[in-house]
Design an enzyme around this catalytic site. Structure first.
Site, PDB file in Angstrom:
ATOM      1  N   HIS A  11       0.991  -1.286   0.038  1.00 38.30           N
ATOM      2  CA  HIS A  11       0.192   0.002  -0.113  1.00 38.30           C
ATOM      3  C   HIS A  11       0.904   1.140   0.109  1.00 38.30           C
ATOM      4  O   HIS A  11       0.381   2.435   0.553  1.00 38.30           O
ATOM      5  CB  HIS A  11      -1.078   0.074   1.196  1.00 38.30           C
ATOM      6  CG  HIS A  11      -1.794  -1.303   1.545  1.00 38.30           C
ATOM      7  ND1 HIS A  11      -2.776  -1.309   0.785  1.00 38.30           N
ATOM      8  CD2 HIS A  11      -1.297  -2.444   2.229  1.00 38.30           C
ATOM      9  CE1 HIS A  11      -3.404  -2.797   1.417  1.00 38.30           C
ATOM     10  NE2 HIS A  11      -2.365  -3.353   1.938  1.00 38.30           N
TER      11      HIS A  11
ATOM     12  N   GLU B  64      10.941   8.222 -17.153  1.00 37.94           N
ATOM     13  CA  GLU B  64       9.489   8.642 -17.111  1.00 37.94           C
ATOM     14  C   GLU B  64       8.929   8.376 -18.663  1.00 37.94           C
ATOM     15  O   GLU B  64       7.817   7.991 -18.795  1.00 37.94           O
ATOM     16  CB  GLU B  64       9.345  10.403 -16.978  1.00 37.94           C
ATOM     17  CG  GLU B  64       9.338  10.788 -15.543  1.00 37.94           C
ATOM     18  CD  GLU B  64       9.753  12.076 -15.496  1.00 37.94           C
ATOM     19  OE1 GLU B  64       9.014  12.916 -16.229  1.00 37.94           O
ATOM     20  OE2 GLU B  64      10.814  12.600 -14.989  1.00 37.94           O
TER      21      GLU B  64
ATOM     22  N   GLN C  77      -4.138  -5.217 -43.568  1.00 34.39           N
ATOM     23  CA  GLN C  77      -2.761  -4.472 -43.918  1.00 34.39           C
ATOM     24  C   GLN C  77      -2.559  -3.326 -42.658  1.00 34.39           C
ATOM     25  O   GLN C  77      -1.321  -2.965 -42.479  1.00 34.39           O
ATOM     26  CB  GLN C  77      -3.065  -3.530 -45.264  1.00 34.39           C
ATOM     27  CG  GLN C  77      -1.946  -2.334 -45.748  1.00 34.39           C
ATOM     28  CD  GLN C  77      -2.157  -2.133 -46.934  1.00 34.39           C
ATOM     29  OE1 GLN C  77      -2.241  -2.779 -47.807  1.00 34.39           O
ATOM     30  NE2 GLN C  77      -2.471  -0.876 -47.254  1.00 34.39           N
TER      31      GLN C  77
HETATM   32  N1  ARG Z   1      -0.133  -4.899 -48.671  1.00 29.16           N
HETATM   33  C1  ARG Z   1      -1.206  -5.813 -48.335  1.00 29.16           C
HETATM   34  C2  ARG Z   1      -1.087  -6.096 -46.735  1.00 29.16           C
HETATM   35  O1  ARG Z   1      -0.321  -5.557 -46.341  1.00 29.16           O
HETATM   36  C3  ARG Z   1      -0.667  -7.047 -49.234  1.00 29.16           C
HETATM   37  C4  ARG Z   1      -1.714  -8.074 -49.425  1.00 29.16           C
HETATM   38  C5  ARG Z   1      -2.642  -7.682 -50.491  1.00 29.16           C
HETATM   39  N2  ARG Z   1      -3.448  -8.771 -50.736  1.00 29.16           N
HETATM   40  C6  ARG Z   1      -4.806  -8.310 -51.247  1.00 29.16           C
HETATM   41  N3  ARG Z   1      -5.513  -9.168 -51.506  1.00 29.16           N
HETATM   42  N4  ARG Z   1      -5.239  -7.249 -51.645  1.00 29.16           N
HETATM   43  O2  ARG Z   1      -2.142  -6.829 -46.469  1.00 29.16           O
END
Ligand code: ARG
Length: 470
Positions: free
Chosen positions: A168, A302, A334
């Site tokens: 505590h 920090e 992506q």
């Molecule tokens: N740049 C895409 C990603 O990072 C690659 C895969 C894209 N695939 C697709 N079917 N559009 O996921």
């Protein structure tokens, strides 16, 4: 990055897909959907994956030996170009995969166009991220080890350095500074274990899943796995292209590790404050104030504490990214890269700097000891002393509470009360009580596995050293 579409047939984005599209992609959509600005970081993994795939295609008779040689020649050139910063990344080519493939084709012609046989960017990107992450995991394992070694080295010097242990945030019982540091070693050791476990699931090969259903070419997936050092092959093509559990797990590991760093940082900040004055940090880890000339601030600690926020945030981002995604690949995925990249960078930098800073901690033993003497930290020892004389623990607890109350009223420590006064709380108390009431007596008494007695702590130091050796 170039936006030039004229020189490259693939650079009109829609031309990269098929004749189906009758107008170029809008400028805004192109920028919105492109990932090459950040995923070019995966270039090495992308090329390694492509070379392993091409070599297998040739071995299986899907492409000619000559095509493989051309692909290898082109890729070697591309490695050179990227290495020398001469590679021209094109936004119009969306991502790292299409950029490299387009350049390969520009360099070697038809052989380059054969590379993508039996493959999709869906299994390609999953492979690339796993390959890249595996490399980063191996570097992080080294940093986690160095962090533990720095803490163990400091602990080895301080098995007899007494500080107050807190519950505590109130002074509870004396502990050694070494014991306190070794608590963090336990945390980072668990992090290292978690990381090693995550690695197993990262190190599975998606290639061969193609877009989602597998492929009709006679691919040898095991061969590709072996070439790339994967432990195994993803067993379901739908899962292979859509799974990002490995990223979630890695991110969880990283968030927990950063929480550990953050807790340590918080203590370093407290210990360095004038009110504690337990430690000092080397000047190179401190900053001054632009207005208050007397200030030396523990900014690194920090910031490390603050940076745990973004790593925890990235975990939330990734969990939310995956939640509700139907099978299989969706462009949502992506978005896995930036959080993952920043998690790796933040954790690596933080571990590196914290290990260095811990190595430079100067311990102010006297201040720690004075603080330990302040809060009746040996009250439990007095109770235990009475239990050894035959009192039930609850009665002993009560007697000591009375003693602490009197000591508080008189503004003295328990050990400063005259023997006669102490005997007023219980007649069993004798001269030998004063040894029990010392900080060192209290430490030495906790001589059991996991306890703070110097002998135990030194045994732990030895155990950690053996564990971390090699
Ligand atoms: N740049 C895409 C990603 O990072 C690659 C895969 C894209 N695939 C697709 N079917 N559009 O996921």
């Amino acid at each position: 990055m170039s936006d030039d579409r004229s020189s490259d047939p693939l650079a009109n984005k829609h031309a990269a897909w098929s004749a189906l599209f009758s107008e170029p992609m809008s400028e805004l959509v192109q920028r919105y959907t492109a990932s090459v600005g950040f995923d070019q970081r995966l270039w090495r993994a992308d090329i390694d994956g492509s070379l392993a795939h091409a070599e297998m295609l040739a071995a299986q008779g899907v492409i000619a030996a000559n095509d493989l040689a051309e692909i290898q020649r082109g890729m070697a050139k591309i490695v050179e170009e990227i290495g020398e910063g001469r590679f021209e990344w094109k936004l119009a080519l969306e991502d790292v995969h299409l950029n490299i493939e387009a350049r390969l084709t520009a360099l070697v012609g038809d052989a380059g166009k054969r590379l993508h046989t039996g493959r999709s960017r869906n299994d390609q990107v999953a492979t690339d991220v796993r390959l890249w992450l595996r490399g980063e995991i191996d570097k992080l394992a080294v940093l986690l080890k160095a962090m533990q070694q720095a803490l163990v080295a400091l602990a080895a010097e301080h098995s007899e350095t007494v500080m107050p242990g807190y519950t505590h945030m109130q002074v509870a019982q004396p502990v050694s500074f070494a014991h306190h540091l070794l608590a963090y070693v336990e945390m980072f050791a668990r992090d290292a274990e978690r990381l090693a476990d995550v690695r197993k699931r990262v190190n599975q090969l998606p290639l061969g899943a193609a877009a989602l259903a597998g492929t009709s070419y006679p691919l040898d997936r095991e061969r590709v796995a072996k070439t790339l050092g994967f432990d195994g092959v993803c067993q379901n093509s739908l899962d292979a292209v859509s799974d990002r559990d490995f990223a979630l797990e890695f991110s969880s590991f990283a968030a927990i590790a950063m929480v550990h760093v953050s807790r340590l940082s918080e203590e370093i900040v407290l210990w360095m404050s004038q009110n504690f004055g337990f430690i000092d940090l080397a000047d190179r880890y401190c900053t001054g104030s632009s207005i208050m000339p007397q200030k030396r601030n523990p900014d690194v600690a920090e910031l490390a504490r603050g940076k745990s926020g973004r790593v925890v945030g990235h975990l939330m981002a990734l969990l939310t990214l995956m939640k509700g995604q139907p099978l299989t690949y969706n462009k949502d995925n992506q978005e896995d890269k930036e959080p993952l990249f920043d998690t790796v960078d933040t954790l690596a930098d933080t571990l590196r700097i914290m290990a260095e800073m811990v190595g430079g901690i100067q311990v102010k033993k006297d201040a720690m000891e004075r603080a330990a003497l302040k809060g009746y930290a040996t009250a439990t020892d007095l109770a235990d002393y009475l239990v050894k004389k035959g009192l039930p623990f609850r009665d002993a607890h009560e007697a000591v509470a009375h003693a602490v109350k009197v000591a508080l009223q008189q503004g003295v420590d328990l050990a400063e009360l005259p023997l006669a006064t102490l005997q007023g709380f219980n007649p069993e108390i004798a001269e030998d009580v004063f040894e029990v009431l010392t900080l060192r007596g209290s430490l030495a008494a906790r001589n059991l596995l996991g306890g703070t007695a110097p002998a135990q702590v030194l045994a732990q130091v030895a155990r950690h050293r053996a564990r971390l050796a090699g």
